[in-house]
Design a protein around this motif. Structure first.
Motif, PDB file in Angstrom:
ATOM      1  N   PRO A 216       0.815  -1.230   0.000  1.00  0.00           N
ATOM      2  CA  PRO A 216       0.000   0.000   0.000  1.00  0.00           C
ATOM      3  C   PRO A 216       0.844   1.275   0.000  1.00  0.00           C
ATOM      4  O   PRO A 216       0.428   2.295  -0.552  1.00  0.00           O
ATOM      5  CB  PRO A 216      -0.835  -0.129   1.285  1.00  0.00           C
ATOM      6  CG  PRO A 216      -0.052  -1.065   2.152  1.00  0.00           C
ATOM      7  CD  PRO A 216       0.607  -2.028   1.212  1.00  0.00           C
ATOM      8  N   THR A 220       0.129   5.051  -2.077  1.00  0.00           N
ATOM      9  CA  THR A 220      -0.528   6.001  -1.179  1.00  0.00           C
ATOM     10  C   THR A 220      -0.126   7.415  -1.561  1.00  0.00           C
ATOM     11  O   THR A 220       1.066   7.732  -1.642  1.00  0.00           O
ATOM     12  CB  THR A 220      -0.145   5.727   0.290  1.00  0.00           C
ATOM     13  OG1 THR A 220      -0.619   4.427   0.660  1.00  0.00           O
ATOM     14  CG2 THR A 220      -0.747   6.760   1.214  1.00  0.00           C
ATOM     15  N   LEU A 460      -4.640   6.040   0.482  1.00  0.00           N
ATOM     16  CA  LEU A 460      -4.406   5.009  -0.519  1.00  0.00           C
ATOM     17  C   LEU A 460      -5.249   5.327  -1.752  1.00  0.00           C
ATOM     18  O   LEU A 460      -6.481   5.474  -1.664  1.00  0.00           O
ATOM     19  CB  LEU A 460      -4.778   3.635   0.037  1.00  0.00           C
ATOM     20  CG  LEU A 460      -4.570   2.440  -0.893  1.00  0.00           C
ATOM     21  CD1 LEU A 460      -3.083   2.278  -1.218  1.00  0.00           C
ATOM     22  CD2 LEU A 460      -5.125   1.162  -0.263  1.00  0.00           C
ATOM     23  N   ARG A 461      -4.591   5.423  -2.890  1.00  0.00           N
ATOM     24  CA  ARG A 461      -5.310   5.734  -4.132  1.00  0.00           C
ATOM     25  C   ARG A 461      -6.067   4.501  -4.614  1.00  0.00           C
ATOM     26  O   ARG A 461      -5.600   3.368  -4.451  1.00  0.00           O
ATOM     27  CB  ARG A 461      -4.320   6.202  -5.184  1.00  0.00           C
ATOM     28  CG  ARG A 461      -3.569   7.468  -4.776  1.00  0.00           C
ATOM     29  CD  ARG A 461      -2.325   7.685  -5.616  1.00  0.00           C
ATOM     30  NE  ARG A 461      -2.627   7.933  -6.995  1.00  0.00           N
ATOM     31  CZ  ARG A 461      -1.729   7.921  -7.974  1.00  0.00           C
ATOM     32  NH1 ARG A 461      -0.452   7.622  -7.686  1.00  0.00           N
ATOM     33  NH2 ARG A 461      -2.079   8.168  -9.214  1.00  0.00           N
TER      34      ARG A 461
END
Length: 613
Positions: A216, A220, A460-461
């Motif tokens: 992650p 992010t 987080l995208r």
């Protein structure tokens, strides 16, 4: 009148008070008989000694900063406390030497006094009148000075007794030399994705999703600062500036040497001590018995030492015509120069250059326009500051000035718009919500004002948004693992008797590596691994997107019979002995400080400092 004076008691009272006042004059401060700052044990700390110590500290600091300093700055830097600490330490040692009964005889004191150059006459011999005069000007008696000499000599004896004869432990010296001077021979080779024999598989949706969830941090988004700004740059208002044709022409004429330059040559020049040597050299060159490069090398020079760069014919003086008539690579001469007869090698022809006014005018006009735009912006700064002081918002500034309004979700990686400027990035990083906006300058002469509207925390995208990034990262990680696995496989087949080339690798042999040797094309962990391995051991190290296979072939201990190693052992021994001695003396001095009564009159210290302002 005389009778009235004799009969008036008030006159006598006033005169008596004046006498009492005069008796006390100088009792405070540094007048009267005040000659010491206090005591250390039974030893006085003399004012003259403190002045000398403080002046020494100040002169040393002035030498470091290469300028004169005031007494106020000296105190701010703690130089007065440093001087006093040194003096107290000296007197502590003097007191201890006296308690131990360490002293020196009159003969030794006499020799020390008469040996001082400050007390010599013009013939270089000790002169008692000079001695007496110097001490008198210093405000010190002969007895006081000679007592100080006696104390200093005894102090040195005490210090020498504490730190003298402290050898460095031989096993420790040997261990350090072994550690520092041991050399190692290695063989290594890099493995890259080009060495893979099978193509890497492509990722499935499940692979990408799993990689996304396992990493992650890679996907992010950093903290984003929502910033509103109003800004103006010279480029933004340059089309509003009118540049006169005469100004453009004047700038072109001022820089004519930049736009119009004569033909030039790249030339090297080798100077000789006399004409005979120069003629002998050109004769050898003419029959191809010697090259210009060899001549330079024979003189212990590099080609950079004889390089003249690009020069005009006029700059070459007597050699100009011949050099300009020569072909590239030709050597001509000898010709006389200011430094003696010389040979010249012409290496290249640089054609004449002429940029016409019409060709240069556009760039010059833009340059002048930018300069005028900067002046316009600078002149507007006062108006903008007045508006800000009056409570104007960024939106108000955009309506009433040349500033343009904008917004940005700023992160440390932002480079768009005003974020391309260091000054804006610094202001954006330190901005606080609700802070009063201030006018700041950009590096190109522009101005900006910003406001922090909010801060979005790291997040987080979404997978869909970063799917391509995930695919690239997955492919890179898959390739890295495959390369490392291949390298590990190769490493398992390598032994001290196995050649790297038998596995299709291109080996590099690096011999006599030390802990400070730089080896090209290796990772930062290379030397640490080399000195952590056993002979014959093979390791695989990551090296960017490659893997490095490393084998330790040989360990060579220092040759103690070698002069350089012997000198190194001696140097290490001396350094360690000095370090141990310093530590011992520091511990001894601290123990003395704790058990020695120190009484320093701070008011007197302050009075001395005030005198030195």
């Amino acid at each position: 009148m005389a009778d009235k004076t004799r009969k008036n008691p008030f006159i006598w009272i006033i005169l008596g008070l004046c006498c009492i006042g005069l008796l006390g004059f100088g009792a405070g401060g540094l007048g009267g008989n005040t000659r010491s700052l206090g005591t250390v044990g039974d030893k006085e700390v003399m004012i003259n000694d403190y002045r000398d110590a403080l002046n020494t500290q100040i002169r040393a600091y002035e030498g470091e900063v290469n300028r004169r300093i005031t007494m106020q700055e000296a105190r701010e830097r703690g130089l007065d406390q440093a001087a006093l600490s040194i003096l107290v330490l000296q007197r502590t040692l003097d007191n201890e030497a006296a308690e131990l009964g360490i002293s020196v005889g009159d003969e030794r004191v006499r020799d020390a006094v008469t040996a001082r150059p400050a007390f010599a006459n013009l013939s270089g011999e000790f002169d008692r009148e000079v001695y007496r005069d110097r001490l008198q000007r210093r405000g010190q008696s002969e007895a006081e000075f000679e007592t100080a000499i006696r104390d200093e000599t005894a102090r040195n004896l005490l210090q020498a007794a504490v730190v003298g004869g402290v050898p460095a432990p031989s096993p420790l010296v040997d261990a350090i030399v072994q550690f520092d001077a041991e050399t190692r021979d290695v063989t290594f080779a890099n493995v890259s994705a080009d060495d893979l024999t099978a193509p890497l598989p492509g990722p499935t949706d499940e692979d990408l999703q799993a990689f996304y969830e396992a990493n992650p941090a890679l996907f992010t988004a950093p903290e984003a600062r929502d910033i509103s700004y109003a800004w103006v740059t010279p480029e933004m208002i340059q089309d509003q500036v009118n540049v006169a044709d005469d100004a453009v022409r004047a700038l072109y004429d001022d820089r004519i040497a930049t736009f119009v330059s004569p033909e030039r040559r790249l030339v090297e020049r080798l100077i000789f001590a006399d004409a005979a040597a120069a003629n002998a050299a050109i004769a050898q060159i003419d029959v191809d018995a010697l090259s210009f490069d060899a001549l330079v090398a024979d003189r212990g020079l590099a080609l950079s030492d004889v390089d003249m760069g690009d020069v005009s014919e006029d700059q070459l003086g007597a050699a100009g015509e011949a050099v300009f008539a020569a072909s590239p690579g030709d050597v001509v001469g000898p010709f006389e120069t200011d430094f003696g007869p010389a040979l010249f090698r012409m290496n290249a022809v640089l054609a004449a250059q002429e940029i016409t006014f019409e060709e240069a005018a556009t760039d010059l006009r833009l340059e002048l326009g930018a300069a005028q735009a900067r002046q316009v912006i600078a002149a507007s700064a006062e108006t903008i500051n007045d508006l800000l002081a009056g409570g104007a918002t960024l939106e108000d500034l955009a309506e009433r000035t040349d500033l343009t309004l904008g917004q940005i979700a700023w992160t440390p990686g932002s480079t768009d718009g005003p974020a391309a400027y260091d000054s804006f990035r610094a202001a954006a990083a330190s901005a606080e919500q609700g802070a009063f906006p201030s006018l700041e300058e950009l590096e190109d002469g522009g101005l900006f004002v910003l406001r922090l509207d909010g801060v979005a925390p790291p997040a987080l995208r979404p997978f869909a948004e970063v799917r391509e990034d995930v695919a690239r990262a997955w492919s890179a990680e898959t390739a890295r693992k495959a390369v490392m696995a291949l390298a590990e496989d190769f490493a398992s087949q390598i032994s001290p008797l196995t050649g790297f080339d038998t596995l299709g690798l291109t080996p590099v042999e690096a011999d006599q590596l030390t802990r400070r040797t730089f080896t090209e094309d290796t990772p930062e962990t290379f030397l640490a691994a080399v000195y952590d391995m056993e002979v014959g051991e093979v390791r695989v190290l990551e090296n960017g997107d490659r893997a490095l296979i490393l084998r330790l072939d040989r360990t060579t201990p220092p040759d103690t019979t070698n002069a350089a190693t012997a000198a190194q052992i001696d140097a290490f021994g001396q350094q360690m002995a000095q370090g141990i001695a310093r530590d011992m003396f520091a511990a001894f001095a601290e123990s003395l400080r704790v058990r020695t009564d120190v009484q320093i009159n701070q008011a007197t210290v302050d009075a001395v400092n005030a005198q030195l302002q």
